[in-house]
Design a protein around this motif. Structure first.
Motif, PDB file in Angstrom:
ATOM      1  N   UNK A   1       0.846  -1.187   0.000  1.00  0.00           N
ATOM      2  CA  UNK A   1       0.000   0.000   0.000  1.00  0.00           C
ATOM      3  C   UNK A   1       0.884   1.240   0.000  1.00  0.00           C
ATOM      4  N   UNK A   2       0.533   2.190  -0.856  1.00  0.00           N
ATOM      5  CA  UNK A   2       1.288   3.434  -0.968  1.00  0.00           C
ATOM      6  C   UNK A   2       0.320   4.596  -0.763  1.00  0.00           C
ATOM      7  N   UNK A   3       0.586   5.409   0.248  1.00  0.00           N
ATOM      8  CA  UNK A   3      -0.260   6.567   0.535  1.00  0.00           C
ATOM      9  C   UNK A   3       0.354   7.800  -0.119  1.00  0.00           C
ATOM     10  N   UNK A   4      -0.398   8.426  -1.005  1.00  0.00           N
ATOM     11  CA  UNK A   4       0.060   9.616  -1.715  1.00  0.00           C
ATOM     12  C   UNK A   4      -0.348  10.872  -0.961  1.00  0.00           C
ATOM     13  N   UNK A   5       0.475  11.894  -1.038  1.00  0.00           N
ATOM     14  CA  UNK A   5       0.213  13.139  -0.320  1.00  0.00           C
ATOM     15  C   UNK A   5       0.271  14.323  -1.290  1.00  0.00           C
ATOM     16  N   UNK A   6      -0.243  15.462  -0.835  1.00  0.00           N
ATOM     17  CA  UNK A   6      -0.151  16.680  -1.640  1.00  0.00           C
ATOM     18  C   UNK A   6       1.306  17.081  -1.863  1.00  0.00           C
TER      19      UNK A   6
ATOM     20  N   UNK B   1       3.822  15.039  -2.178  1.00  0.00           N
ATOM     21  CA  UNK B   1       4.356  14.174  -3.239  1.00  0.00           C
ATOM     22  C   UNK B   1       3.913  14.673  -4.611  1.00  0.00           C
ATOM     23  N   UNK B   2       2.623  14.989  -4.746  1.00  0.00           N
ATOM     24  CA  UNK B   2       2.117  15.496  -6.020  1.00  0.00           C
ATOM     25  C   UNK B   2       2.865  16.760  -6.437  1.00  0.00           C
ATOM     26  N   UNK B   3       3.063  17.674  -5.478  1.00  0.00           N
ATOM     27  CA  UNK B   3       3.719  18.946  -5.779  1.00  0.00           C
ATOM     28  C   UNK B   3       5.176  18.748  -6.205  1.00  0.00           C
ATOM     29  N   UNK B   4       5.838  17.752  -5.632  1.00  0.00           N
ATOM     30  CA  UNK B   4       7.244  17.514  -5.936  1.00  0.00           C
ATOM     31  C   UNK B   4       7.451  16.734  -7.232  1.00  0.00           C
ATOM     32  N   UNK B   5       6.535  15.806  -7.543  1.00  0.00           N
ATOM     33  CA  UNK B   5       6.780  14.857  -8.623  1.00  0.00           C
ATOM     34  C   UNK B   5       6.023  15.112  -9.917  1.00  0.00           C
ATOM     35  N   UNK B   6       4.854  15.714  -9.856  1.00  0.00           N
ATOM     36  CA  UNK B   6       4.005  15.781 -11.041  1.00  0.00           C
ATOM     37  C   UNK B   6       4.326  16.905 -12.025  1.00  0.00           C
ATOM     38  N   UNK B   7       4.838  18.064 -11.590  1.00  0.00           N
ATOM     39  CA  UNK B   7       5.063  19.155 -12.552  1.00  0.00           C
ATOM     40  C   UNK B   7       5.850  18.770 -13.807  1.00  0.00           C
ATOM     41  N   UNK B   8       6.929  17.959 -13.720  1.00  0.00           N
ATOM     42  CA  UNK B   8       7.651  17.618 -14.957  1.00  0.00           C
ATOM     43  C   UNK B   8       6.817  16.819 -15.963  1.00  0.00           C
ATOM     44  N   UNK B   9       5.727  16.177 -15.495  1.00  0.00           N
ATOM     45  CA  UNK B   9       4.909  15.358 -16.386  1.00  0.00           C
ATOM     46  C   UNK B   9       3.680  16.098 -16.917  1.00  0.00           C
ATOM     47  N   UNK B  10       3.415  17.278 -16.384  1.00  0.00           N
ATOM     48  CA  UNK B  10       2.172  17.983 -16.725  1.00  0.00           C
ATOM     49  C   UNK B  10       2.076  18.290 -18.208  1.00  0.00           C
ATOM     50  N   UNK B  11       3.199  18.649 -18.860  1.00  0.00           N
ATOM     51  CA  UNK B  11       3.169  18.988 -20.283  1.00  0.00           C
ATOM     52  C   UNK B  11       2.843  17.790 -21.161  1.00  0.00           C
ATOM     53  N   UNK B  12       3.100  16.576 -20.659  1.00  0.00           N
ATOM     54  CA  UNK B  12       2.799  15.369 -21.437  1.00  0.00           C
ATOM     55  C   UNK B  12       1.307  15.086 -21.498  1.00  0.00           C
ATOM     56  N   UNK B  13       0.587  15.498 -20.444  1.00  0.00           N
ATOM     57  CA  UNK B  13      -0.846  15.185 -20.351  1.00  0.00           C
ATOM     58  C   UNK B  13      -1.609  16.451 -19.962  1.00  0.00           C
ATOM     59  N   UNK B  14      -1.713  17.418 -20.876  1.00  0.00           N
ATOM     60  CA  UNK B  14      -2.389  18.680 -20.543  1.00  0.00           C
ATOM     61  C   UNK B  14      -3.869  18.507 -20.239  1.00  0.00           C
TER      62      UNK B  14
ATOM     63  N   UNK C   1      -5.115  16.291 -18.266  1.00  0.00           N
ATOM     64  CA  UNK C   1      -5.266  15.897 -16.861  1.00  0.00           C
ATOM     65  C   UNK C   1      -5.096  17.145 -15.990  1.00  0.00           C
ATOM     66  N   UNK C   2      -6.205  17.719 -15.538  1.00  0.00           N
ATOM     67  CA  UNK C   2      -6.159  19.039 -14.908  1.00  0.00           C
ATOM     68  C   UNK C   2      -6.009  19.010 -13.394  1.00  0.00           C
ATOM     69  N   UNK C   3      -6.222  17.870 -12.760  1.00  0.00           N
ATOM     70  CA  UNK C   3      -6.037  17.810 -11.308  1.00  0.00           C
ATOM     71  C   UNK C   3      -4.964  16.781 -10.986  1.00  0.00           C
ATOM     72  N   UNK C   4      -4.339  16.860  -9.812  1.00  0.00           N
ATOM     73  CA  UNK C   4      -3.210  15.984  -9.485  1.00  0.00           C
ATOM     74  C   UNK C   4      -3.540  14.499  -9.540  1.00  0.00           C
ATOM     75  N   UNK C   5      -4.734  14.101  -9.099  1.00  0.00           N
ATOM     76  CA  UNK C   5      -5.093  12.682  -9.110  1.00  0.00           C
ATOM     77  C   UNK C   5      -5.180  12.168 -10.542  1.00  0.00           C
ATOM     78  N   UNK C   6      -5.831  12.920 -11.414  1.00  0.00           N
ATOM     79  CA  UNK C   6      -5.943  12.510 -12.814  1.00  0.00           C
ATOM     80  C   UNK C   6      -4.575  12.432 -13.477  1.00  0.00           C
ATOM     81  N   UNK C   7      -3.700  13.406 -13.190  1.00  0.00           N
ATOM     82  CA  UNK C   7      -2.363  13.395 -13.772  1.00  0.00           C
ATOM     83  C   UNK C   7      -1.555  12.221 -13.257  1.00  0.00           C
ATOM     84  N   UNK C   8      -1.664  11.932 -11.966  1.00  0.00           N
ATOM     85  CA  UNK C   8      -0.945  10.777 -11.420  1.00  0.00           C
ATOM     86  C   UNK C   8      -1.384   9.495 -12.108  1.00  0.00           C
TER      87      UNK C   8
END
Length: 298
Positions: free
Chosen positions: A105-110, A112-125, A127-134
């Motif tokens: 089990x892996x518990x995700x936090x805000x 984690x999203x803030x640290x890890x997701x920004x580099x991937x945001x341009x790949x999936x424009x 996906x507008x919220x962190x959960x969808x992008x993850x």
């Protein structure tokens, strides 16, 4: 015009005895083909593992029992196709050993999203919220990484380069096991499930990472969820993968010996902290690394 009509398929015959295969593991078959094939190897379901001709005239093939295949469906068969397109298959004896895989089990936090997701945001424009992008990164990008490894698996040579048992990150502890089914939760709600392929090894931050065995560096760079990655080919379709690196000290096309420092551990890609994702990859499919650490098994 003179042409040769060839309607006779090649005969393929195994030379090795019964194989005992663990789910997620690897086997080896030696076989002969009655005439020079266009391609030959082992079919497992719809996945092809190529065989390689040796100086003796026989062929050698490493093949896998995929982690997601049930024991009753594991029916590997020898395959040979000649230049005229004639095909022949042949069964050889295999004993499938089913294996229990962990659940993690892996518990995700805000944070984690803030640290890890920004580099991937341009790949999936889209996906507008962190959960969808993850979810997009963890599912779609993971599939793209798998496809890339399948293509990379073709960059291999016909004769083994490895020297004895493979080694792993010194002084490390296992933080994530091979084949584990990971449930990802956010604010108490499950948002995704994926299989973890490879083993996560952790020690001190930015620890030196040794090459697991002799081989040729065939990839250096960013690889999706793996972050900064090195892949070393040990031939016969067998490759080792080192993911989430913070520093890389080798170049593509460089030969390395077992124990050579190739980089340092890190938290690049979708890592949850400083560690090494170590994978053994056969023709693009990640398999159990611990078998290759076992000198007796090897």
């Amino acid at each position: 015009r003179r042409m040769t009509l060839d309607m006779a398929p090649p005969n393929v015959r195994p030379l090795t005895p019964t194989h005992y295969m663990r789910q997620g593991g690897v086997g080896l078959v030696i076989y002969t083909v009655s005439k020079e094939p266009e391609r030959s190897g082992v079919m497992v379901g719809d996945r092809f593992f190529p065989g390689f001709k040796q100086d003796s005239g026989s062929y050698v093939c490493l093949f896998a029992y995929p982690r997601d295949m049930e024991a009753e469906d594991f029916k590997p068969r020898l395959y040979a196709e000649d230049r005229a397109g004639n095909e022949r298959t042949g069964f050889f004896v295999n004993m499938a050993i089913k294996r229990r895989f962990k659940e993690e089990r892996v518990e995700l936090t805000d944070e984690f999203f803030a640290a890890k997701l920004p580099p991937f945001a341009a790949l999936y424009p889209e996906a507008r919220d962190p959960v969808a992008l993850f979810r997009k990164v963890n599912e779609d990008l993971r599939r793209k990484d798998e496809a890339f490894l399948r293509d990379l698996g073709r960059k291999t040579a016909p004769r083994p380069l490895w020297n004895g048992a493979f080694i792993y990150l010194p002084g490390s502890s296992v933080q994530g096991s091979f084949g584990a089914e990971r449930a990802y939760s956010y604010k108490g709600e499950q948002i995704d499930r994926q299989y973890h392929l490879g083993i996560d090894l952790a020690t001190t931050p930015t620890a030196a990472v040794p090459a697991a065995n002799d081989g040729m560096v065939i990839f250096v760079g960013n690889l999706g969820i793996y972050g900064q990655t090195v892949v070393i080919d040990h031939v016969l379709g067998l490759q080792s993968l080192y993911g989430h690196l913070s520093q890389i000290d080798v170049k593509e096309g460089e030969s390395v010996t077992k124990g050579r420092i190739i980089g340092r551990t890190g938290a690049t890609g979708m890592a949850f902290g400083d560690h090494l994702h170590f994978g053994m990859v056969l023709s693009g499919l990640e398999v159990i690394p611990i078998e290759w650490w076992d000198a007796k098994w090897l």
